[in-house]
Scaffold this motif. Structure first.
Motif, PDB file in Angstrom:
ATOM      1  N   PHE A   1       1.090  -1.143  -0.250  1.00 42.46           N
ATOM      2  CA  PHE A   1      -0.358  -0.139   0.087  1.00 42.46           C
ATOM      3  C   PHE A   1       0.951   1.085  -0.310  1.00 42.46           C
ATOM      4  O   PHE A   1       2.084   1.285   0.822  1.00 42.46           O
ATOM      5  N   THR A   2       0.313   2.573  -0.659  1.00 36.71           N
ATOM      6  CA  THR A   2       0.689   3.671  -0.654  1.00 36.71           C
ATOM      7  C   THR A   2       0.912   4.024   1.018  1.00 36.71           C
ATOM      8  O   THR A   2      -0.266   4.237   0.827  1.00 36.71           O
ATOM      9  N   GLU A   3       1.426   5.569   0.778  1.00 38.25           N
ATOM     10  CA  GLU A   3       1.521   6.821   1.379  1.00 38.25           C
ATOM     11  C   GLU A   3       0.686   7.359   1.470  1.00 38.25           C
ATOM     12  O   GLU A   3      -0.408   7.342   2.470  1.00 38.25           O
ATOM     13  N   GLN A   4      -0.040   7.298   0.116  1.00 35.98           N
ATOM     14  CA  GLN A   4      -1.937   8.027  -0.270  1.00 35.98           C
ATOM     15  C   GLN A   4      -2.437   7.011   0.480  1.00 35.98           C
ATOM     16  O   GLN A   4      -3.755   7.512   0.651  1.00 35.98           O
ATOM     17  N   ASP A   5      -2.117   5.794   0.277  1.00 35.16           N
ATOM     18  CA  ASP A   5      -3.328   4.691   0.633  1.00 35.16           C
ATOM     19  C   ASP A   5      -3.775   4.813   1.810  1.00 35.16           C
ATOM     20  O   ASP A   5      -4.669   5.051   2.340  1.00 35.16           O
ATOM     21  N   ILE A   6      -2.697   4.840   3.270  1.00 33.06           N
ATOM     22  CA  ILE A   6      -2.806   4.570   3.942  1.00 33.06           C
ATOM     23  C   ILE A   6      -2.862   5.746   4.944  1.00 33.06           C
ATOM     24  O   ILE A   6      -3.144   5.899   5.814  1.00 33.06           O
TER      25      ILE A   6
END
Length: 324
Positions: free
Chosen positions: A283-288
Motif C-alpha cells: 500500500f502507498t503512503e496515500q492509501d495509508i
C-alpha cells in the motif's frame, strides 16, 4: 408520527399503489433557524397519515391540509412558512426561520414509474438525484453529474436557476470490528446519528446479544464480513481490536474500497507498526493516509464512552466536511 424516516419515498409509493393517494413534501429552501435541512421530506396519504418531517412539528398540520387538497386536485404546490420566535421556542428552537416546501402528488405530478425507479435505486444502494425544474415543470433522475452534492449529501437549487436537486444517498452504515467496551457505547450512538451499525468479532465470548442488546452482531472473521458488505461511499469502518490478525485483513479490503471513513484504534506507536505492515503489503503512503489512527478526534477522551464520542465526532466531520 412514524419515525422510520428513511423509508419516506418507499411509503409514498406503497400508499399510492394501495389506492390511498400520496404526496411528497420536500424542504427546498430555508432561511434563518429552520428546523429541518434542505431535502428533508414528509410523505402524506389521502387520509392524513404521515411519515417523516419537514419541521419540528410546527407546520406539519398545514402541510397535511395542503397535501390532501393537492392529492384530490392533482397539482404541485410551493408552500412557504415563516416560523415566529414564539413558535420556534415551542418546538425547541432558539429562534425563528423560514422554510419553503415543494408538494408533489404521486401519479398526477410525480410519475409513479419515476418514483418506483427512485425506490429501486435506493434499495440497490445506488446514489440517485431527483431533479425538478420548477419553472418548466420537468422532472428527471440522475445517477451521475452531481458528484459534489452526492459527497456532501446536499440537496438544493443549482446556482442561478429554479432547478432543485434532491439527493438520495444510500443509508449510512458502520461496520465495527471488535465487540469491545468502546463498541458497546459506539453502536447505540451510531444508531442515533443515523447509521446502521454492525458489530463483527469472531470471539464468541465478546460478540453476544447480552453485551449488545438490540444490535446486529456477527461472529464472522472481520475480513469475510467486510468483503461481504462491499463497502461503498456511505460506509464507515471502525477497527477496535488492535489485533493485527483481526484488523489487518479487513483493513486491506477497506483500503481498496470506497468507504468514506476508515478508523483504527491504537496508540501512535501501534499505528506506526500498522503503517509499516501495510507498506510491506504494497500500500502507498496515500492509501495509508486514509486511515484515521489513532481513531477519533483528540478531545482528551479517556473512558470507552468518551472514546466513542470522539469517534462519532470524527466520522461526522469527515462525512460533512471531507477528510482533513
Amino acid at each position: 408520527m412514524d419515525m422510520n424516516i428513511d423509508q419516506i419515498p418507499e411509503q409514498a409509493l406503497s400508499w399510492h399503489r394501495a389506492g390511498k393517494g400520496a404526496a411528497l413534501a420536500t424542504v427546498i429552501e430555508t432561511w434563518g433557524s429552520a428546523p429541518r435541512r434542505t431535502g428533508s421530506q414528509l410523505a402524506i396519504n389521502g387520509q392524513g397519515d404521515i411519515i417523516g418531517s419537514v419541521s419540528g412539528g410546527c407546520v406539519e398540520g398545514a402541510v397535511i391540509v395542503e397535501a390532501i387538497e393537492a392529492i384530490e386536485q392533482g397539482d404541485a404546490r410551493e408552500l412557504e412558512f415563516g416560523i415566529s420566535d414564539g413558535d420556534a421556542f415551542a418546538v425547541g428552537l432558539a429562534c425563528g426561520g423560514t422554510i419553503r416546501i415543494l408538494l408533489e402528488p404521486v401519479g398526477k405530478v410525480l410519475p409513479e414509474q419515476m418514483l418506483a425507479d427512485l425506490v429501486s435505486a435506493r434499495t440497490a444502494r445506488q446514489p440517485i438525484a431527483y431533479e425538478v425544474d420548477l419553472d418548466a415543470g420537468t422532472r428527471a433522475l440522475h445517477t451521475s453529474g452531481f458528484s459534489e452534492r452526492f459527497r456532501m449529501d446536499r440537496s438544493g437549487f443549482e446556482e442561478g436557476t429554479r432547478r432543485f436537486i434532491a439527493i438520495h444517498n444510500p443509508p449510512l452504515r458502520m461496520i465495527v470490528v471488535g465487540a469491545v467496551h468502546i463498541a458497546q457505547a459506539l453502536a447505540p450512538m451510531a444508531q442515533m446519528a443515523g447509521y446502521d451499525p454492525v458489530i463483527v468479532d469472531p470471539r464468541e465470548t465478546f460478540a453476544t446479544e447480552a453485551r449488545f442488546p438490540g444490535q446486529r452482531v456477527l461472529t464472522d472473521w472481520p475480513a469475510d464480513a467486510v468483503k461481504e458488505f462491499a463497502l461503498d461511499t456511505r460506509s464507515a469502518l471502525v477497527l477496535l481490536t488492535h489485533d493485527p490478525k483481526l484488523d489487518d485483513p479487513a483493513l486491506e479490503i477497506a483500503l481498496r474500497s470506497e468507504a468514506f471513513y476508515i478508523g483504527a484504534l491504537g496508540s501512535t506507536r501501534t499505528h506506526a507498526k500498522r503503517t509499516a505492515r501495510l507498506t510491506e503489503a504494497g500500500f502507498t503512503e496515500q492509501d495509508i493516509a486514509r486511515i484515521h489512527g489513532p481513531v477519533g478526534l483528540n478531545i482528551g477522551a479517556s473512558s470507552p464512552s468518551e472514546i466513542a464520542v470522539s469517534i462519532i465526532a470524527q466520522i461526522t466531520q469527515v462525512l460533512r466536511k471531507g477528510a482533513a
